[in-house]
Design a protein around this motif. Structure first.
Motif, PDB file in Angstrom:
ATOM      1  N   ASP A 205     -18.172 248.718 -62.237  1.00 13.00           N
ATOM      2  CA  ASP A 205     -17.229 248.161 -63.232  1.00 13.00           C
ATOM      3  C   ASP A 205     -16.740 246.790 -62.783  1.00 13.00           C
ATOM      4  O   ASP A 205     -16.760 246.472 -61.600  1.00 13.00           O
ATOM      5  CB  ASP A 205     -16.025 249.115 -63.396  1.00 13.00           C
ATOM      6  CG  ASP A 205     -16.457 250.440 -64.032  1.00 13.00           C
ATOM      7  OD1 ASP A 205     -16.360 251.473 -63.340  1.00 13.00           O
ATOM      8  OD2 ASP A 205     -16.985 250.402 -65.163  1.00 13.00           O
ATOM      9  N   THR A 206     -16.280 245.997 -63.750  1.00  8.79           N
ATOM     10  CA  THR A 206     -15.817 244.651 -63.425  1.00  8.79           C
ATOM     11  C   THR A 206     -14.837 244.151 -64.474  1.00  8.79           C
ATOM     12  O   THR A 206     -14.749 244.723 -65.560  1.00  8.79           O
ATOM     13  CB  THR A 206     -17.014 243.667 -63.379  1.00  8.79           C
ATOM     14  OG1 THR A 206     -16.542 242.384 -62.992  1.00  8.79           O
ATOM     15  CG2 THR A 206     -17.706 243.565 -64.744  1.00  8.79           C
ATOM     16  N   GLU A 208     -14.815 240.657 -64.696  1.00  7.12           N
ATOM     17  CA  GLU A 208     -15.216 239.243 -64.636  1.00  7.12           C
ATOM     18  C   GLU A 208     -16.549 239.082 -65.348  1.00  7.12           C
ATOM     19  O   GLU A 208     -17.486 239.845 -65.097  1.00  7.12           O
ATOM     20  CB  GLU A 208     -15.355 238.809 -63.167  1.00  7.12           C
ATOM     21  CG  GLU A 208     -15.303 237.315 -62.934  1.00  7.12           C
ATOM     22  CD  GLU A 208     -14.920 236.989 -61.496  1.00  7.12           C
ATOM     23  OE1 GLU A 208     -13.837 236.422 -61.277  1.00  7.12           O
ATOM     24  OE2 GLU A 208     -15.710 237.328 -60.590  1.00  7.12           O
ATOM     25  N   ILE A 257     -21.805 237.986 -58.288  1.00 13.02           N
ATOM     26  CA  ILE A 257     -21.830 239.327 -58.886  1.00 13.02           C
ATOM     27  C   ILE A 257     -22.287 240.372 -57.878  1.00 13.02           C
ATOM     28  O   ILE A 257     -21.753 241.475 -57.796  1.00 13.02           O
ATOM     29  CB  ILE A 257     -22.713 239.310 -60.155  1.00 13.02           C
ATOM     30  CG1 ILE A 257     -21.983 238.530 -61.268  1.00 13.02           C
ATOM     31  CG2 ILE A 257     -23.091 240.706 -60.601  1.00 13.02           C
ATOM     32  CD1 ILE A 257     -22.843 238.183 -62.464  1.00 13.02           C
ATOM     33  N   ARG A 260     -19.048 240.843 -55.687  1.00 13.80           N
ATOM     34  CA  ARG A 260     -17.779 241.405 -56.170  1.00 13.80           C
ATOM     35  C   ARG A 260     -17.884 241.961 -57.594  1.00 13.80           C
ATOM     36  O   ARG A 260     -16.866 242.207 -58.255  1.00 13.80           O
ATOM     37  CB  ARG A 260     -16.644 240.373 -56.085  1.00 13.80           C
ATOM     38  CG  ARG A 260     -16.709 239.196 -57.032  1.00 13.80           C
ATOM     39  CD  ARG A 260     -15.537 238.249 -56.775  1.00 13.80           C
ATOM     40  NE  ARG A 260     -15.357 237.245 -57.808  1.00 13.80           N
ATOM     41  CZ  ARG A 260     -14.937 236.002 -57.555  1.00 13.80           C
ATOM     42  NH1 ARG A 260     -14.712 235.626 -56.320  1.00 13.80           N
ATOM     43  NH2 ARG A 260     -14.764 235.145 -58.557  1.00 13.80           N
ATOM     44  N   GLY A 261     -19.142 242.107 -58.089  1.00 10.92           N
ATOM     45  CA  GLY A 261     -19.280 242.647 -59.440  1.00 10.92           C
ATOM     46  C   GLY A 261     -19.185 241.567 -60.488  1.00 10.92           C
ATOM     47  O   GLY A 261     -18.846 240.419 -60.201  1.00 10.92           O
ATOM     48  N   GLY A 262     -19.482 241.954 -61.724  1.00 16.77           N
ATOM     49  CA  GLY A 262     -19.434 241.003 -62.833  1.00 16.77           C
ATOM     50  C   GLY A 262     -20.630 241.207 -63.735  1.00 16.77           C
ATOM     51  O   GLY A 262     -21.541 241.984 -63.414  1.00 16.77           O
ATOM     52  N   SER A 324     -22.940 244.393 -63.204  1.00 19.00           N
ATOM     53  CA  SER A 324     -22.266 245.693 -63.088  1.00 19.00           C
ATOM     54  C   SER A 324     -22.795 246.663 -64.140  1.00 19.00           C
ATOM     55  O   SER A 324     -22.738 246.387 -65.357  1.00 19.00           O
ATOM     56  CB  SER A 324     -20.751 245.519 -63.245  1.00 19.00           C
ATOM     57  OG  SER A 324     -20.229 244.815 -62.134  1.00 19.00           O
TER      58      SER A 324
END
Ligand code: AHG
Ligand code: MN
Ligand code: MN
Ligand code: MN
Length: 338
Positions: A205-206, A208, A257, A260-262, A324
């Protein structure tokens, strides 16, 4: 993902990959080491900036219809020269070359085909923003005589390795051979690639998202709907506020990404109905999709998994939604409902 990794070199990592997984042949190990060395050379050229002869336009146009930057051409030459003599490749293809590049007859040919975007994010070169290199490795078809473009037109699921380098505050190399995703940082004093992140996993999940919002008036309905919900934030159906980042270097957006995700999106839009977006399937979307999926993420062209697309042309474009898993699945669902 483990970051307090014992400091081992790319060479030791690849030797251990070869022992652990029979998917990493000695020839593939050589290929990756040669590409990694070429990325060091490109990083050195990039780092010279205005002090070297690397900035600005090369005054030529590539098959994409883009004006080539000097570093597009320099990076392409570095990768061609580095990979011609090793005997690991049968041929190469590049964003910067209309047709495939055969290995000169004076050198032995290998069992791999490699495609690359030698310099990704060219619009950022002259303004000192992170840029990179993307590469994708396929096996040459059994019994192939002299390679043709057709031999390269394999779906992304056939890739045996993929990677990218980011020439940023650090120079990093992110790599997969189908056994997870690992990141190496260039130790400039020793000139060696050092393992700094192992088994990278993208958060499912994100909050951003990355898209060039200046194209909003051209987007088709599924993207309008998806982005519209994000923009409503807490007050809207998503119930939370979102943040946006758009670096305009795919390598830098994807690296963020991975860490930290996105969700990264370059959709097809109404500007060019016959060309689904700006990004190229064979040497941008497929390698990035391989890496993202190996890191637990997802990558589609809207309705379809990118790596299952059967290519029909070397430089074909493709819409890209990747990152993500839960966000990509949501926007993919909107395309499938449309
Ligand atoms: P390249 O520099 O290799 O041609 O690729 C640039 C791509 C990609 O890196 C980036 O995500 C995208 O172009 C940015 O497109 P816009 O300039 O339209 O935002
Ligand atoms: Mn380009
Ligand atoms: Mn690119
Ligand atoms: Mn490029």
């Amino acid at each position: 993902m483990t970051t307090n990794t014992k400091r081992i070199s790319l060479t030791q990592f690849l030797v251990e990959e070869q022992r652990l997984h029979n998917t990493v042949s000695a020839e593939l190990r050589l290929l990756i080491e040669v590409v990694a060395r070429a990325c060091k050379t490109i990083s050195h050229a990039v780092g010279k900036g205005a002090l070297g002869e690397v900035m600005g336009s090369a005054g030529s146009e590539n098959v994409q219809g883009e004006v080539q930057k000097k570093l597009d051409v320099i990076s392409n030459e570095i990768l061609l020269e580095a990979n011609e003599w090793g005997g690991h490749l049968a041929a190469m293809a590049s964003e910067e070359m209309e047709t495939i590049h055969l290995i000169p007859n004076r050198y032995p040919k290998g069992e791999y085909l490699m495609l690359f975007d030698p310099l990704d994010g060219s619009s950022n070169i002259d303004v000192n923003v992170s840029i990179g290199t993307i590469f994708s490795v396929l096996k040459a078809p059994e019994g192939m005589a002299s390679p043709t473009e057709q031999d390269f037109l394999q779906p992304g699921t056939h890739q045996v390795a993929a990677g990218y380098a980011v020439y940023g505050p650090q120079t990093v190399l992110v790599l997969t051979t189908g056994n997870g995703v690992n990141c190496f940082t260039l130790d400039r004093e020793m000139g060696s690639w050092v393992l700094t992140q192992q088994n990278i996993q993208i958060p499912a999940d994100t909050r951003e998202y990355a898209i060039n919002a200046s194209n909003a008036r051209h987007w088709y309905e599924p993207v309008q709907r998806y982005i519209g919900e994000l923009l409503e934030g807490k007050a809207g159906p998503r119930g939370v506020d979102f943040n946006t980042r758009w670096i305009a270097s795919m390598v830098a957006d994807v690296h963020r990404i991975l860490n930290r995700g996105g969700i990264f999106m370059y959709p097809a839009d109404a500007r060019e109905p016959d060309k689904p977006g700006k990004l190229r399937l064979m040497y941008e979307a497929n390698p990035m999709a391989f890496i993202v999926e190996q890191a637990g993420g997802a990558a589609t062209n809207g309705p379809q998994r990118i790596m299952e697309i059967q290519p029909t042309a070397l430089h074909q474009r493709v819409a890209v939604f990747l990152g993500s898993k839960n966000e990509v699945e949501r926007v993919t669902g909107y395309h499938q409902e449309a």
